[in-house]
Design an enzyme around this catalytic site. Structure first.
Site, PDB file in Angstrom:
ATOM      1  CE  LYS A  38      -9.045 -10.479  -8.516  1.00 45.83           C
ATOM      2  NZ  LYS A  38      -8.208 -10.756  -7.324  1.00 45.83           N
TER       3      LYS A  38
ATOM      4  CE  LYS B  88      -4.031  -2.185   2.064  1.00 44.81           C
ATOM      5  NZ  LYS B  88      -4.867  -2.380   3.273  1.00 44.81           N
TER       6      LYS B  88
ATOM      7  CE  LYS C 255     -15.915  -0.657  -6.184  1.00 44.48           C
ATOM      8  NZ  LYS C 255     -16.257  -0.109  -4.841  1.00 44.48           N
TER       9      LYS C 255
END
Length: 321
Positions: free
Chosen positions: A190, A110, A193
């Site tokens: 895949k 992240k 969003k």
């Protein structure tokens, strides 16, 4: 067997969310004692807007209830309604080494993507451990990227049990369902969003049609036979068609005269048919928010009984009398 699943309140759901995870969570109600919560505290690591978090939490509750979450079969609540999880999070933090958290893949991934590093993001696995251990969870269904978090949970639980010389925490097992569908997006990658390649479950018919009609295909003409084996449209049809319907569709691919636009419309019809009952239930829940909040309160009351008793035992063990 107690099964625990955390559900991120992430806004609009797409069919990849459903066939890739949600459907399996709902089905697990019939396989064990399902505890499922909306991970509102976890969401604070990425959502800093009050209205957005409130709306996303409400929509997550509505969507899961519409898709079949049964408050009588399962225990379903919003994470922040059972605050004992934060108390346990602190107790566990004092038995979690810095090195264990520094090795967490999710934090590295992240921050590498530009998400600001802070204590909440860094200690995310400890809160996840508290979620799991507070309810003596036996099984935690996860994606492959979450296996390490369950392993960290086991490490923390072992450390705590060893220090106090008591088997106070159940050691959970992760479960990765190898049969879960990897749902292709409109571009063949895949569905995600972040890739902008989704097909929504609950949106306007106009928007969903636009998404379906945007599925990428090859450039074969109407008078040419088409190959279904590697076609993105066909792969999505497999999610909502039975064996006979798929055989008929294969024959249509092999027979000149139809273009990919026809197959997309077939997929659109099947998606609308599949999600119509859920859409109807969802519209009812959105129109009756009091019913949704009452269901979450009912689930929180069930979860709180277990959580408060667990914390009573833990306070005594550590000396918080």
């Amino acid at each position: 067997m107690r099964i625990l699943s955390g559900i991120q309140p992430s806004g609009t759901l797409h069919i990849g969310n459903y066939f890739g995870a949600i459907k399996r969570i709902i089905e697990s109600q019939n396989e064990g004692d399902l505890f499922a919560f909306i991970a509102s505290y976890h969401a604070l690591t990425s959502v800093k807007d009050k209205e957005v978090l409130e709306q996303n939490t409400f929509e997550a509750a509505v969507n899961f209830l519409a898709l079949g979450m049964d408050p009588e079969k399962s225990t379903f609540w919003a994470q922040h309604h059972v605050k004992e999880v934060l108390e346990l999070y602190w107790l566990l933090s004092n038995h979690t080494s810095m090195g264990l958290l520094e090795r967490a893949h999710s934090f590295k991934d992240k921050t590498a993507r530009g998400i600001q590093a802070n204590h909440g993001l860094f200690s995310y696995p400890v809160l996840m451990a508290a979620d799991i251990l507070l309810f003596d969870s036996n099984l935690v269904p996860v994606g492959k990227d979450q296996i390490q978090h369950v392993e960290i949970t086991r490490d923390i639980a072992n450390s705590f049990n060893h220090h106090y010389k008591k088997d106070i925490f159940v050691l959970p097992e992760s479960k990765v369902d190898e049969e879960l569908a990897t749902v292709p997006g409109t571009d063949g990658a895949k569905m995600s969003k972040s890739y902008g390649n989704t097909i929504d479950m609950f949106s306007t018919k106009k928007k969903i049609k636009k998404q379906v009609m945007g599925i990428v295909t090859d450039s074969k003409e109407l008078d040419e036979p088409k190959e279904w084996e590697n076609c993105n449209i066909y792969k999505l049809c497999e999610l909502v068609m039975n064996e006979d319907e798929l055989k008929e569709l294969q024959q249509r691919y092999a027979t000149p005269g139809e273009g990919y636009g026809h197959f997309k419309l077939t997929l659109l019809d099947k998606l609308n048919e599949h999600f119509a009952p859920y859409q109807e239930r969802r519209e009812h829940l959105i129109a009756n928010p009091k019913e949704v909040h009452e269901i979450l309160a009912f689930g929180a009351s069930k979860a709180s009984k277990i959580a408060s008793e667990k914390m009573r035992i833990l306070r005594d063990i550590v000396g918080l009398i």
